[in-house]
Design a protein around this motif. Structure first.
Motif, PDB file in Angstrom:
ATOM      1  N   VAL A  66       0.804  -1.299   0.068  1.00 12.31           N
ATOM      2  CA  VAL A  66      -0.156  -0.137   0.042  1.00 12.31           C
ATOM      3  C   VAL A  66       0.811   1.124   0.136  1.00 12.31           C
ATOM      4  N   ALA A  67       0.495   2.439  -0.782  1.00 11.23           N
ATOM      5  CA  ALA A  67       0.948   3.602  -0.562  1.00 11.23           C
ATOM      6  C   ALA A  67      -0.215   4.428  -0.300  1.00 11.23           C
ATOM      7  N   ASP A  68      -0.185   5.391   0.570  1.00 12.85           N
ATOM      8  CA  ASP A  68      -0.935   6.086   1.208  1.00 12.85           C
ATOM      9  C   ASP A  68      -0.505   7.379   1.450  1.00 12.85           C
ATOM     10  N   ILE A  69      -1.202   8.704   1.358  1.00 11.34           N
ATOM     11  CA  ILE A  69      -0.920   9.834   1.720  1.00 11.34           C
ATOM     12  C   ILE A  69      -0.521  10.211   3.090  1.00 11.34           C
ATOM     13  N   ILE A  70      -1.553   9.674   3.880  1.00 13.45           N
ATOM     14  CA  ILE A  70      -1.347  10.004   5.484  1.00 13.45           C
ATOM     15  C   ILE A  70      -1.519   8.753   6.152  1.00 13.45           C
ATOM     16  N   VAL A  71      -0.713   8.140   6.890  1.00 15.33           N
ATOM     17  CA  VAL A  71      -0.917   6.926   7.865  1.00 15.33           C
ATOM     18  C   VAL A  71      -0.762   7.429   8.981  1.00 15.33           C
ATOM     19  N   GLY A  72      -1.830   7.155   9.734  1.00 17.66           N
ATOM     20  CA  GLY A  72      -1.810   7.119  11.325  1.00 17.66           C
ATOM     21  C   GLY A  72      -2.026   5.653  11.747  1.00 17.66           C
ATOM     22  N   LYS A  73      -2.584   5.869  13.200  1.00 14.58           N
ATOM     23  CA  LYS A  73      -2.620   4.753  13.714  1.00 14.58           C
ATOM     24  C   LYS A  73      -4.156   3.815  13.138  1.00 14.58           C
ATOM     25  N   ARG A 106       1.312  13.397  15.401  1.00 18.25           N
ATOM     26  CA  ARG A 106       0.044  13.041  15.362  1.00 18.25           C
ATOM     27  C   ARG A 106      -0.729  13.385  14.017  1.00 18.25           C
ATOM     28  N   ILE A 107      -1.715  12.945  13.798  1.00 18.49           N
ATOM     29  CA  ILE A 107      -2.711  13.257  12.524  1.00 18.49           C
ATOM     30  C   ILE A 107      -3.746  14.296  13.038  1.00 18.49           C
ATOM     31  N   ILE A 108      -3.823  15.673  12.361  1.00 14.92           N
ATOM     32  CA  ILE A 108      -4.856  16.412  12.763  1.00 14.92           C
ATOM     33  C   ILE A 108      -6.107  16.081  11.927  1.00 14.92           C
ATOM     34  N   ASN A 109      -7.264  16.769  12.342  1.00 14.01           N
ATOM     35  CA  ASN A 109      -8.581  16.753  11.687  1.00 14.01           C
ATOM     36  C   ASN A 109      -8.406  17.527  10.379  1.00 14.01           C
ATOM     37  N   ARG A 110      -9.653  17.561   9.432  1.00 11.44           N
ATOM     38  CA  ARG A 110      -9.383  18.272   8.190  1.00 11.44           C
ATOM     39  C   ARG A 110      -9.527  19.560   8.749  1.00 11.44           C
ATOM     40  N   ARG A 111     -10.145  20.240   9.686  1.00  7.82           N
ATOM     41  CA  ARG A 111     -10.222  21.441   9.925  1.00  7.82           C
ATOM     42  C   ARG A 111      -9.016  22.210  10.459  1.00  7.82           C
ATOM     43  N   GLY A 112      -8.278  21.393  10.994  1.00 10.36           N
ATOM     44  CA  GLY A 112      -6.854  21.638  11.685  1.00 10.36           C
ATOM     45  C   GLY A 112      -6.838  22.171  12.901  1.00 10.36           C
ATOM     46  N   ASP A 113      -7.889  21.961  13.449  1.00 15.47           N
ATOM     47  CA  ASP A 113      -7.906  22.507  14.930  1.00 15.47           C
ATOM     48  C   ASP A 113      -8.155  21.445  15.845  1.00 15.47           C
ATOM     49  N   GLY A 114      -7.604  20.076  15.847  1.00 19.48           N
ATOM     50  CA  GLY A 114      -7.581  19.296  16.942  1.00 19.48           C
ATOM     51  C   GLY A 114      -7.422  17.741  16.272  1.00 19.48           C
ATOM     52  N   ALA A 115      -7.445  16.714  16.880  1.00 16.10           N
ATOM     53  CA  ALA A 115      -7.041  15.650  16.569  1.00 16.10           C
ATOM     54  C   ALA A 115      -7.977  14.867  15.423  1.00 16.10           C
ATOM     55  N   CYS A 116      -7.380  14.103  14.780  1.00 16.95           N
ATOM     56  CA  CYS A 116      -8.337  13.261  13.820  1.00 16.95           C
ATOM     57  C   CYS A 116      -9.136  12.494  14.612  1.00 16.95           C
ATOM     58  N   PRO A 117     -10.697  12.435  14.198  1.00 18.74           N
ATOM     59  CA  PRO A 117     -11.540  11.655  15.061  1.00 18.74           C
ATOM     60  C   PRO A 117     -11.354  10.215  14.992  1.00 18.74           C
TER      61      PRO A 117
END
Length: 139
Positions: free
Chosen positions: A52-59, A101-112
């Motif tokens: 797999v190749a992915d743009i963003i890989v978080g947990k 860490r990975i942030i949410n799309r709004r850029g104001d907190g953690a990715c849900p």
């Protein structure tokens, strides 16, 4: 010499969100976040042994890769939680950038989705938590 699965997957990432390759077979998706992997798993797509190749890989994404039987991962951006999960399950990985860490799309907190698996280390348990969080947020 033929390109390796990870090389094919990385080449397929150009202009897309997710690229998978296995023995000449390729899957490409433009869906954002973990949507494509959630869908592949939900419909029972056989991804065992894919690279797999992915743009963003978080947990969260890493747990889905474990659940799907992915053998190797390339991330443009990899989180420390994603890195730890891939290492725990013995999945070979590479990346261009690492982040804490990975942030949410709004850029104001953690990715849900990252928040949903924050305290989970078991991939199957993580998948269940992600499924619940995904459908709560995405319908």
């Amino acid at each position: 010499m033929a390109a390796s699965d990870i090389e094919v997957a990385i080449a397929g990432l150009e202009g897309h969100a997710l690229s998978l390759a296995r023995n000449g077979e390729r899957l490409i998706s433009d869906k954002r976040g973990i949507s494509a992997m959630m869908e592949y798993i939900a419909v029972g797509e056989d991804l065992n042994g894919f690279a797999v190749a992915d743009i963003i890989v978080g947990k969260a994404a890493a747990m889905l890769f474990v659940k799907a039987g992915i053998k190797e991962v390339y991330a443009r951006t990899l989180s420390l939680g994603g890195k730890e999960t891939l290492e725990r399950y013995g999945i070979k990985y590479s990346y261009s950038h690492i982040t804490d860490r990975i942030i949410n799309r709004r850029g104001d907190g953690a990715c849900p989705m990252e928040s949903a698996v924050k305290d989970i280390d078991d991939a199957e348990e993580g998948y269940i938590a992600l499924k619940n969080a995904f459908f709560k947020i995405c319908g």
